[in-house]
Scaffold this motif. Structure first.
Motif, PDB file in Angstrom:
ATOM      1  N   HIS A 119       1.000   3.952  -3.081  1.00 51.90           N
ATOM      2  CA  HIS A 119       0.919   5.649  -3.193  1.00 51.90           C
ATOM      3  C   HIS A 119       1.991   6.115  -3.732  1.00 51.90           C
ATOM      4  N   ASN A 131       0.868  -1.342  -0.058  1.00 52.43           N
ATOM      5  CA  ASN A 131       0.035   0.143   0.107  1.00 52.43           C
ATOM      6  C   ASN A 131       0.957   1.293  -0.122  1.00 52.43           C
ATOM      7  N   HIS A 132       1.956   1.098   0.875  1.00 52.34           N
ATOM      8  CA  HIS A 132       2.956   2.193   0.799  1.00 52.34           C
ATOM      9  C   HIS A 132       3.434   2.400  -0.624  1.00 52.34           C
TER      10      HIS A 132
END
Length: 114
Positions: free
Chosen positions: A111, A107-108
């Motif tokens: 982004h 997820n990091h």
């Protein structure tokens, strides 16, 4: 086996790299297949958005690929530990740890990329 014996076992770095890339590709392919199957079954309407918000559908779509790939690697790790093939055992164990780290950071990374 204690930590000193584990650290003295030869490490196959090329195998770790190849297997990490291979299993990461399989992981991405499984995520793509799940997303495509969900879209083909439920479409893109309001009903599909309500279904996608259910906790168990979210759990399946997000964590089933890592459970499949991780389960396969755990099976190989156990098999090679009992056969006492310690180089393959260490290679698969490090590959599993790398995949779990990449999956935890996805997820990091998502982004940062988009």
């Amino acid at each position: 086996m204690n930590v000193n014996e584990f650290l003295k076992v030869k490490t196959n770095y090329i195998g770790i790299g190849i297997m990490s890339i291979l299993f990461c590709g399989i992981l991405l392919l499984l995520i793509l297949i799940e997303t495509l199957a969900f879209f083909l079954i439920y479409g893109s309407g309001a009903t599909s958005s309500r279904i996608a918000k259910l906790w168990y559908v979210d759990l399946i779509l997000n964590y089933l690929p890592i459970l499949i790939v991780g389960g396969f690697l755990v099976f190989r790790i156990k098999k090679e530990y009992y056969k006492e093939e310690l180089v393959k055992f260490k290679t698969n164990l490090i590959t599993l740890l790398i995949l779990m780290l990449l999956f935890a950071l996805r997820n990091h990374l998502e982004h940062l990329i988009f």
